[in-house]
Write a protein that holds these residues in place. Structure first.
Motif, PDB file in Angstrom:
ATOM      1  N   THR A 151       0.741  -1.446   0.098  1.00  0.00           N
ATOM      2  CA  THR A 151       0.115   0.088   0.184  1.00  0.00           C
ATOM      3  C   THR A 151       0.766   1.257   0.074  1.00  0.00           C
ATOM      4  O   THR A 151       0.339   2.378  -0.359  1.00  0.00           O
ATOM      5  N   THR A 207      -0.713  -4.713   3.556  1.00  0.00           N
ATOM      6  CA  THR A 207      -1.986  -5.321   4.453  1.00  0.00           C
ATOM      7  C   THR A 207      -1.493  -6.338   5.333  1.00  0.00           C
ATOM      8  O   THR A 207      -2.339  -6.504   6.358  1.00  0.00           O
ATOM      9  N   ASP A 208      -0.533  -7.139   5.193  1.00  0.00           N
ATOM     10  CA  ASP A 208      -0.338  -8.068   6.108  1.00  0.00           C
ATOM     11  C   ASP A 208       1.206  -8.139   6.767  1.00  0.00           C
ATOM     12  O   ASP A 208       1.609  -8.915   7.584  1.00  0.00           O
TER      13      ASP A 208
END
Length: 414
Positions: free
Chosen positions: A152, A308-309
Motif C-alpha cells: 500500500t 496489508t499483512d
C-alpha cells in the motif's frame, strides 16, 4: 562456438573505461569483442584504451565509426543529454544498444529513441544494475510472493555521502541541461527500482527540491580544485592529480576540450537541487515517500514496503564511519501473527553488491529472467519521466501527471 558480439564503446569516462571496457573484456571476453572506441576527446580515448588493455582503433566521429565497423552492439557512456543522438544513430546502423542510465533527459528525446527502436527492430537495454543486486532480487521475489499481502505504501530514502555527493557537483551533472538534475541522473536508479518492485507505473508526482549546500551556498569559490587558492580550507577540495586513474583520464585530456573533472562545487551557475523529496502515486494505488540527500556523513539507503499483512524493511549501508558485515539484513515483519523474520543476504562479488556482474551475465550469457530484471527502453523512459515530473513539480510547486509529459507511453508495451 557462438560468434562473439562485436561492440563499439562510445564515451570513455570512468564507467565506460571500467564497467564496459576493462571489466567487460576481462570477465566476458569469450562473448564480446571490442572493435572500436569512440570519443570526441582523442587524448582521453587513448588514455582509456591503455587502461582497458585494448588495441581497438579510436574514432572521434561516430558516423565514420559505425560505417567502418558495422558493430552488433553499441554501448553508450557519454553525457546524459547526448544519449539520444548516439542511440538513434546506432539503431539506424543496425546495432543493438546498451545505454548507461539515465537513458536520456527529455520527453522528446525519449520519443526519438522509442520511434527508432520500433522502426529498426533493434533493441535498447538500459543499465539498471541495482535490479540485479542480490538483496534487491530477494525483496522483489518476496513482494511477488505476497509475503506482506497487498503493498500500500513505500518509504524510500537515499543518502549520498560528502565524497560521492560532491562529485556530481564537480562535473557536468551540476547543470540540468546536461543531466536533467539528480532527480533524473541519480534518481533514475531509484525510480526504476520502485517501478520494478511494484510492477506498476507512476501516475503523479508532487516534489520539492532545494540547493542548500553546494553552488551559491559556498563561502568561497574558484574555477576548479587543481590550483585552487582555497584548497587548505575547503572541505570539498579534491586532489585529482593524486588519483592514478582519474588524472590520466581527465587531467591532460582537459586541454583538448576544456572539461575539468574537478570543477568547483561552489560554482554560482549550478542550477540543480542537492536536497530533494517527492511523493509519488502509482497506478496500482501505492503511495511512495522518497528523498535524496547529497551531503550526508553516510552512504546508502533505507527502504520499507508497507502492506496489508506486514512490512519488509531494509537499511543498506554502502559507506559509513563504522564497520558493517558484507551482507544485508532484510526484516520481514508480519502482522498476523505479529512476528519478525530476519533474512541475511550476502553481497556478491563486483560493483553494486554484485549487480554489475549479474547484469552482464544476463545480457551476454543469455540467462533466464524470471524476475524481469533486464530493462528495456520503456523502463528507461518511465524512470526518466518520473524524475522529470519531480523536477517540474519542484519548479512549479504543483502536482504533475507523469503521463502528461509523454502521452501514450503508459499504454505502450516494453
Amino acid at each position: 562456438m557462438a560468434a562473439k558480439t562485436r561492440y563499439v564503446l562510445v564515451g570513455v569516462g570512468n564507467r565506460g573505461t571500467t564497467m564496459w571496457g576493462r571489466e567487460l573484456l576481462e570477465g566476458w571476453g569469450d562473448t564480446v569483442e571490442l572493435v572500436a572506441i569512440c570519443d570526441l576527446n582523442r587524448p582521453r580515448a587513448e588514455a582509456a584504451r591503455k587502461m582497458i588493455g585494448s588495441s581497438a582503433p579510436i574514432h572521434t566521429d561516430l558516423d565514420d565509426c559505425l560505417s567502418e565497423h558495422r558493430p552488433d552492439l553499441v554501448i553508450v557512456c557519454t553525457r546524459d543529454d547526448t544519449h539520444d543522438d548516439i542511440i538513434v544513430k546506432a539503431l539506424e546502423a543496425g546495432a543493438d544498444v546498451i545505454s548507461e542510465k539515465p537513458m536520456t533527459t527529455a520527453p522528446d528525446k525519449i520519443a526519438r529513441i522509442r520511434d527508432a527502436e520500433k522502426r529498426t527492430g533493434r533493441k535498447v537495454d538500459v543499465s539498471f544494475n541495482y535490479r540485479y543486486a542480490p538483496t534487491a532480487a530477494k525483496m522483489k521475489q518476496m513482494l511477488d510472493d505476497g509475503e506482506i499481502g497487498t503493498v500500500t505504501s513505500v518509504d524510500f530514502h537515499w543518502y549520498l555521502d560528502n565524497d560521492h555527493g560532491a562529485d556530481y557537483f564537480r562535473r557536468w551533472h551540476a547543470f540540468r541541461e546536461h543531466s536533467g538534475s539528480l532527480f533524473v541522473h541519480k534518481a533514475t536508479h531509484h525510480f526504476d527500482l520502485l517501478n520494478w518492485y511494484l510492477g506498476s507505473d507512476p501516475e503523479s508526482v508532487l516534489a520539492f527540491g532545494e540547493l542548500r549546500n553546494y553552488g551559491i551556498n559556498g563561502p568561497f569559490r574558484a574555477e576548479r580544485c587543481h590550483g585552487c587558492p582555497h584548497a587548505s580550507e575547503c572541505r570539498y577540495f579534491f586532489d585529482m592529480e593524486a588519483d592514478p586513474f582519474l588524472w590520466p583520464l581527465y587531467g591532460a585530456p582537459a586541454e583538448d576540450d576544456g572539461y575539468y573533472r574537478d570543477a568547483c562545487v561552489y560554482r554560482e551557475e549550478i542550477d540543480i537541487p542537492d536536497t530533494m523529496v517527492a511523493s509519488i502515486r502509482y497506478a496500482n494505488r501505492v503511495l511512495v515517500s522518497y528523498s535524496l540527500n547529497t551531503y550526508m556523513p553516510v552512504e546508502g539507503h533505507h527502504i520499507a514496503f508497507n502492506g496489508t499483512d506486514g512490512r519488509i524493511e531494509l537499511r543498506q549501508f554502502e559507506k559509513q564511519p563504522w564497520e558493517t558485515e558484507a551482507a544485508d539484513e532484510i526484516k520481514l515483519i508480519r502482522s498476523y501473527p505479529n512476528e519478525i523474520e530476519t533474512i541475511e543476504v550476502p553481497h556478491a562479488p563486483g560493483g553494486h553488491y554484485g549487480g554489475d556482474n549479474l547484469m552482464r551475465d544476463m545480457i551476454f550469457r543469455r540467462g533466464n529472467d524470471p524476475l524481469h530484471q533486464r530493462a528495456g527502453s520503456r523502463a528507461g523512459a518511465m524512470s526518466v519521466l518520473t524524475g522529470l515530473a519531480a523536477l517540474k513539480s519542484s519548479d512549479e510547486g504543483a502536482e504533475v501527471s507523469v503521463a502528461s509529459l509523454l502521452p501514450g507511453l503508459h499504454e505502450a508495451a516494453e
